[in-house]
Each structure stands twice: as C-alpha cells, then as structure tokens.
Design a protein around this motif. Structure first.
Motif, short mmCIF file in Angstrom:
data_model
loop_
_atom_site.label_atom_id
_atom_site.label_comp_id
_atom_site.label_asym_id
_atom_site.label_seq_id
_atom_site.Cartn_x
_atom_site.Cartn_y
_atom_site.Cartn_z
N PHE A 131 0.82 -1.21 0.00
CA PHE A 131 0.00 0.00 0.00
C PHE A 131 0.86 1.26 0.00
CE2 PHE A 131 -3.33 -2.94 1.28
CZ PHE A 131 -4.40 -2.46 0.53
N GLY A 132 2.03 1.17 0.59
CA GLY A 132 2.95 2.29 0.53
C GLY A 132 3.39 2.58 -0.89
N VAL A 133 3.70 1.52 -1.63
CA VAL A 133 4.06 1.67 -3.03
C VAL A 133 2.89 2.21 -3.84
CG1 VAL A 133 4.73 0.44 -5.13
CG2 VAL A 133 5.85 -0.09 -2.97
N LEU A 134 1.69 1.69 -3.58
CA LEU A 134 0.49 2.16 -4.28
C LEU A 134 0.29 3.66 -4.09
CD1 LEU A 134 -2.21 1.76 -5.80
CD2 LEU A 134 -3.23 1.16 -3.58
N LEU A 135 0.37 4.13 -2.86
CA LEU A 135 0.18 5.55 -2.59
C LEU A 135 1.31 6.38 -3.20
CD1 LEU A 135 -1.03 5.40 1.14
CD2 LEU A 135 -2.41 5.85 -0.90
N THR A 136 2.53 5.87 -3.11
CA THR A 136 3.67 6.59 -3.67
C THR A 136 3.52 6.77 -5.18
OG1 THR A 136 5.16 5.78 -1.95
CG2 THR A 136 6.16 6.59 -3.99
N MET A 137 3.16 5.69 -5.86
CA MET A 137 3.03 5.77 -7.31
C MET A 137 1.83 6.64 -7.71
SD MET A 137 5.70 4.17 -7.91
CE MET A 137 5.68 4.35 -9.70
N PHE A 193 17.40 -9.20 -8.14
CA PHE A 193 16.38 -9.58 -9.11
C PHE A 193 14.98 -9.27 -8.56
CE2 PHE A 193 13.34 -12.74 -10.72
CZ PHE A 193 13.41 -12.47 -12.07
N SER A 194 14.75 -9.61 -7.31
CA SER A 194 13.43 -9.35 -6.71
C SER A 194 13.15 -7.85 -6.63
CB SER A 194 13.35 -9.98 -5.32
OG SER A 194 13.28 -11.39 -5.41
N LEU A 195 14.17 -7.07 -6.32
CA LEU A 195 14.01 -5.61 -6.28
C LEU A 195 13.63 -5.08 -7.65
CD1 LEU A 195 16.98 -4.51 -3.97
CD2 LEU A 195 14.54 -4.19 -3.50
N LEU A 196 14.28 -5.61 -8.68
CA LEU A 196 13.99 -5.20 -10.04
C LEU A 196 12.54 -5.52 -10.41
CD1 LEU A 196 14.84 -4.16 -12.85
CD2 LEU A 196 15.61 -6.48 -13.36
N VAL A 197 12.10 -6.74 -10.08
CA VAL A 197 10.73 -7.14 -10.41
C VAL A 197 9.71 -6.28 -9.65
CG1 VAL A 197 9.07 -9.04 -10.34
CG2 VAL A 197 11.44 -9.50 -10.96
N CYS A 198 10.00 -6.00 -8.39
CA CYS A 198 9.11 -5.14 -7.60
C CYS A 198 9.01 -3.75 -8.22
CB CYS A 198 9.60 -5.03 -6.16
SG CYS A 198 9.34 -6.52 -5.17
N ALA A 199 10.13 -3.23 -8.70
CA ALA A 199 10.14 -1.90 -9.32
C ALA A 199 9.30 -1.90 -10.60
CB ALA A 199 11.58 -1.48 -9.62
N ALA A 202 5.69 -1.98 -9.71
CA ALA A 202 5.26 -0.66 -9.25
C ALA A 202 5.03 0.28 -10.42
CB ALA A 202 6.31 -0.08 -8.30
N LEU A 203 5.90 0.23 -11.42
CA LEU A 203 5.73 1.09 -12.60
C LEU A 203 4.48 0.73 -13.38
CD1 LEU A 203 9.43 1.38 -13.84
CD2 LEU A 203 8.01 3.20 -12.89
N ASN A 204 4.07 -0.53 -13.29
CA ASN A 204 2.82 -0.92 -13.94
C ASN A 204 1.63 -0.17 -13.36
OD1 ASN A 204 2.59 -3.43 -15.97
ND2 ASN A 204 4.48 -3.60 -14.80
N LEU A 205 1.72 0.18 -12.08
CA LEU A 205 0.64 0.96 -11.47
C LEU A 205 0.49 2.31 -12.15
CD1 LEU A 205 1.21 0.21 -7.68
CD2 LEU A 205 -0.78 -0.47 -9.04
N VAL A 206 1.62 2.92 -12.52
CA VAL A 206 1.57 4.20 -13.22
C VAL A 206 0.85 4.05 -14.56
CG1 VAL A 206 2.95 6.03 -14.27
CG2 VAL A 206 3.66 5.04 -12.09
N LEU A 207 1.16 2.97 -15.27
CA LEU A 207 0.46 2.73 -16.53
C LEU A 207 -1.02 2.50 -16.30
CD1 LEU A 207 2.82 0.43 -18.65
CD2 LEU A 207 2.74 2.93 -18.50
N ASP A 208 -1.35 1.79 -15.23
CA ASP A 208 -2.75 1.54 -14.91
C ASP A 208 -3.50 2.84 -14.67
OD1 ASP A 208 -2.12 -1.12 -15.10
OD2 ASP A 208 -2.06 -1.47 -12.95
#
Length: 254
Positions: A131-137, A193-199, A202-208
């Motif tokens: 949820f922190g990532v969601l709000l940040t994005m 690798f996991s950090l990259l996938v998480c990033a 997260a960027l997919n949220l911006v596209l959404d």
C-alpha cells in the motif's frame, strides 16, 4: 491474455475505446469517473481482505497445509478463470471483478499464512509496503513526476513481458528439476532480481492510472469503473507477491 497497450492485460486504451464506442453517447451519470473507479477498487480490496482473513484463520488454527490447500487451489485456478472472463467480457466486470477479488483473497491469505509461520510478521510488512508503493506511485503520477510517454510505456511492457517469459521458462524447467538457484536464492543477485521485479510491478501501477484516466476521457460506460478497479487489483496482487518473496529472501539471510 491479450495485451493492448499496457503491460497489464486488463487495462488498455483499446479496451476503453471499444467500450465507449459500443455504448455510444452516454449522459454524464452513466459515464466512468475516477472517483467511481477508486470506490470500486476499495470494494474489491475489502472483498480480498475478507476471504484472505478466512483462509489465514483456518490455517493458523491448525498449521496444517492440507486444511487450506483446497482453498488455495480454488483461489489460483478460479481467480485465473474469472480474470480471463473479465478481460474478454468487460461488461460482466460488476459481477466478475468482486468474484475475482474474493478468489484471490483465498489464495493470498493462505500463502501469506505459510510465509508468516516461517517468518513471523512478514505478511503485515508486505501489506504495508504494497500500500505504501500504491500511494507513492499515485502521488508520483498525479503530480506529474513521472509522465507516461510512449518510450516509458514500451520499456515497461518489454520488461514485464520478459519477466513473464522467464517465470514461464522457470516453471517448465522445474518439471525437469532444473532450478535457477542464484536468482531464487537469498544472495545479492537473488535480492537484486526481486528488487527489479518489484520496481517493474510498481511502474505498472503508473500505466494503470494513465489508462484509467484515458477511459474517463473516452467517456467509457459506468461498468468500466469495475473493470478499471479489476485491473488495479491484478497489479496489486502481483506486487504483493513479489514484495512477499523479496522480504522472505532478506529474512532468510538473518
């Protein structure tokens, strides 16, 4: 899944264009709105939390995986089927989107309980970070700090597709007992690798967010609020699972 112009198969400008064109001219009350989509997203989150709590409680009472294995399978396969139906029958989203959220909750609650048994507190941390990532994005998008350009869109789509292909290859090779130990392990490469996938998730949220806004601008019909909320849920489920995986790698190093 059919990809339109976003790495999230549920959301794409073509989806909103098709809905808007098929509906014809609509009055304001029957058009998709941002507030309506936010409200629908909240409803889907409540649905997911409700069934996740049930699966979590069922497992924590006995700590026997067999008690929730059926619920997990129902969540995985039922959620996948419901997602496919929603993507290809967007007008059914007011019914299928809540069903998808309920089914995904069954899976997420069980898998979270498994992880939390081994790493106490990890599920709460993963939920908070998601949820922190969601709000940040959301802030990043709404303030214009990240502008969705064609180059950015293509880059995210390519990266997401690459990850999907890698996971598919890993699953197939797993049947032959071939494992990517370094990437799946808790070493520096595995965590990176996991950090990259998480990033990327997260960027997919911006596209959404961008494509939902386009849906509002296209004057899409009201049911597309549920469809937009469903798209956000798809990304959040992926993001949560990747964060859970990342945290488990980091905790296993201690």
């Amino acid at each position: 899944m059919a990809l339109f112009k976003t790495s999230n198969p549920a959301l794409g400008s073509k989806a909103f264009q098709d809905a808007a064109s098929s509906a014809g001219a609509l009055d304001v009350a029957n058009r998709m709105t941002l507030n309506g989509t936010v409200n629908r997203t909240g409803i889907l989150l409540i649905c997911a939390f409700a069934t996740a709590a049930y699966t979590w409680r069922t497992f924590t009472q006995t700590h026997d995986p067999s008690d929730v294995s059926g619920l997990l399978m129902l969540g995985v396969f039922g959620g996948f089927i419901t997602a496919m139906v929603t993507i290809f029958k967007q007008s059914w989203a007011p019914i299928t989107a809540p069903i998808y959220a309920l089914l995904e909750g069954l899976f997420l609650g069980g898998i979270s309980a498994f992880f939390d048994l081994r790493y106490p507190g990890i599920a709460v941390q993963a939920v908070g970070l998601t949820f922190g990532v969601l709000l940040t994005m959301l802030v990043v998008y709404s303030t214009g700090l990240i502008r969705v350009t064609n180059k950015l869109r293509i880059g995210i789509i390519a990266a997401t597709g690459g990850i999907a292909l890698f996971y598919l290859l890993q699953m197939i090779l797993g049947f032959f007992h071939i494992q990517f130990v370094t990437i799946n392990g808790a070493g520096p490469i595995g965590i990176a690798f996991s950090l990259l996938v998480c990033a990327i998730a997260a960027l997919n949220l911006v596209l959404d967010f961008d494509f939902i806004e386009q849906g509002v601008n296209y004057g899409a019909p009201k049911y597309m609020e549920w469809y937009g909320a469903f798209g956000i849920m798809v990304t959040l489920v992926w993001l949560y699972l990747e964060i859970l995986r990342l945290l488990s790698k980091m905790r296993s190093r201690n």
